[in-house]
Design an enzyme around this catalytic site. Structure first.
Site, PDB file in Angstrom:
ATOM      1  N   HIS A 135      -5.471  -3.152 -11.419  1.00  0.00           N
ATOM      2  CA  HIS A 135      -5.986  -2.871 -10.074  1.00  0.00           C
ATOM      3  C   HIS A 135      -7.509  -2.824 -10.162  1.00  0.00           C
ATOM      4  O   HIS A 135      -8.071  -2.128 -10.995  1.00  0.00           O
ATOM      5  CB  HIS A 135      -5.433  -1.516  -9.614  1.00  0.00           C
ATOM      6  CG  HIS A 135      -5.866  -1.094  -8.258  1.00  0.00           C
ATOM      7  ND1 HIS A 135      -6.703  -0.017  -8.039  1.00  0.00           N
ATOM      8  CD2 HIS A 135      -5.566  -1.588  -7.035  1.00  0.00           C
ATOM      9  CE1 HIS A 135      -6.895   0.145  -6.742  1.00  0.00           C
ATOM     10  NE2 HIS A 135      -6.232  -0.795  -6.105  1.00  0.00           N
ATOM     11  N   HIS A 158       0.828  -1.207   0.000  1.00  0.00           N
ATOM     12  CA  HIS A 158       0.000   0.000   0.000  1.00  0.00           C
ATOM     13  C   HIS A 158       0.863   1.258   0.000  1.00  0.00           C
ATOM     14  O   HIS A 158       0.420   2.320   0.452  1.00  0.00           O
ATOM     15  CB  HIS A 158      -0.929   0.002   1.214  1.00  0.00           C
ATOM     16  CG  HIS A 158      -2.372   0.123   0.842  1.00  0.00           C
ATOM     17  ND1 HIS A 158      -3.244   0.944   1.498  1.00  0.00           N
ATOM     18  CD2 HIS A 158      -3.104  -0.481  -0.131  1.00  0.00           C
ATOM     19  CE1 HIS A 158      -4.448   0.840   0.966  1.00  0.00           C
ATOM     20  NE2 HIS A 158      -4.391  -0.016  -0.025  1.00  0.00           N
TER      21      HIS A 158
END
Length: 392
Positions: free
Chosen positions: A301, A201
């Site tokens: 994604h 992240h």
């Protein structure tokens, strides 16, 4: 044929508000669905869609490239910022849905036809449930192993975890040992035939990202995602050169120029363009063609809503360098009620067979969307132990 209206329909899904785009034409029953979901920026994206729509009302929806150029280049500011890029993406996806419906074929047939027979899905630990994926404590390694086993029972052969804790720019061994314990637990739980991905992240600094990458290298990760922020592209490249593990990044990038810089630096082995942010299906196809020249894999994604998933799948069936598709299925219990889908998913292996309906092959149930109106997304704030602000 003309575009008569562009609507946004917001559907609250706990951590995200799905923003569905409906492009309506003057042909009875002909419209297209897109998605422009951007967490914590819902109202900004809805406003951006309204602004951009002024360029398109009255235009021919079949002139997709012409309209994309208008959306991206008109009115001084290019569409390479995240809010405007997301708005453009959602509209562009809907235009391709319309074109497929006009010609009576799935979108992948418009791009040269299928290059593969199926697409493999990977899941988040917990299936996308916020508490499991984002809030499992890194010092609870056993829980990572349990969730990994659950993913395999559900048929997945690959899954992603958040096994790297929130980390200050410089720390000692404790977070490294946490991450090692979590990944060890998952690998021991599922064996070597299952692919494990770890998403940082972009929490670590470049130095800490490198340490995590080296520590987790022995566990044979399918890829190691966002070891640091993409503003530090040279550092991502340095990490990739330092380990054998494939490094993945790109979900925060919009437009082909940002991906050009990433590819020129040989920063990653896997690019992760988000079709709802990077410029839609038009731009992601250009990005994938560029990646092909560098022999870099594409794994989009896709933690958002069902239109994003349908677009990612259509894209994958026509893209040679496409590797695997991210998916969530347990973020909200009513997810399947929102959409009907033309593709099918085999539970064993979570294999997607091609869509046979025209366009994206989906239809949104607007009545269900209305049951879940906009609400403020669950806020995610991160502070380090000394009270300073961290990256979530």
């Amino acid at each position: 044929m003309k575009i008569t209206a562009i609507e946004t329909q917001v559907c609250h899904a706990r951590m995200r508000n799905w923003i569905f785009i409906k492009v309506i034409t003057d042909q009875p029953g002909l419209w297209g669905w897109g998605e422009a979901t951007l967490e914590w920026h819902t109202r900004a994206v809805v406003g951006a869609v309204e602004d951009i729509s002024q360029l398109l009302i009255g235009e021919d929806p079949r002139r997709i490239e012409h309209l994309w150029q208008m959306m991206y280049r008109q009115h001084f500011w290019h569409g390479n910022g995240i809010v405007r890029g997301t708005a453009i993406s959602g509209i562009d996806i809907a235009l391709w849905d319309i074109l497929g419906k006009i010609h009576g074929v799935p979108c992948h047939e418009l791009w040269g036809g299928r290059v593969r027979d199926y697409i493999r899905l990977y899941c988040h630990l917990g299936g996308g449930k916020m508490e499991d994926f984002y809030e499992t404590r890194p010092d609870d390694a056993n829980r990572f192993g349990e969730l990994a086993q659950e993913a395999v029972v559900e048929g997945f052969t690959a899954f992603k975890s958040m096994a790297v804790p929130e980390t200050m720019p410089l720390e000692g061994l404790r977070p490294i040992r946490y991450a090692e314990a979590c990944v060890r637990s998952m690998r021991e739980a599922v064996g070597e035939d299952i692919d494990i991905m770890v998403d940082c992240h972009a929490r670590p600094s470049p130095l800490m990202g490198l340490q995590f990458a080296k520590a987790l290298e022995p566990y044979g990760l399918y890829f190691f995602e966002e070891p640091c922020w993409p503003e530090s592209m040279e550092d991502i490249a340095h990490i990739q050169r330092a380990v054998k593990t494939p490094i993945a990044s790109g979900e925060r990038l919009t437009g082909i120029h940002a991906f050009r810089d990433m590819l020129e630096k040989r920063a990653v082995s896997v690019i992760q363009p988000d079709i709802t942010h990077c410029g839609g299906l038009s731009e992601v196809r250009r990005i994938a063609a560029l990646a092909e020249a560098y022999k870099v894999a594409v794994a989009p994604h896709n933690p958002q809503g069902p239109v994003s998933t349908a677009a990612s799948i259509e894209f994958g069936f026509a893209t040679p360098s496409y590797a695997i598709c991210e998916s969530v299925h347990n973020d909200v219990p009513w997810r399947s009620e929102v959409v009907s889908e033309g593709f099918t998913v085999e539970k064993k292996g979570r294999i997607v067979k091609p869509n046979t309906r025209p366009g994206l092959g989906i239809e949104i149930n607007e009545a269900v969307v209305k049951k879940h109106p906009f609400r403020q997304e669950v806020l995610q704030r991160t502070f380090y132990k000394d009270g300073s602000v961290g990256d979530w």
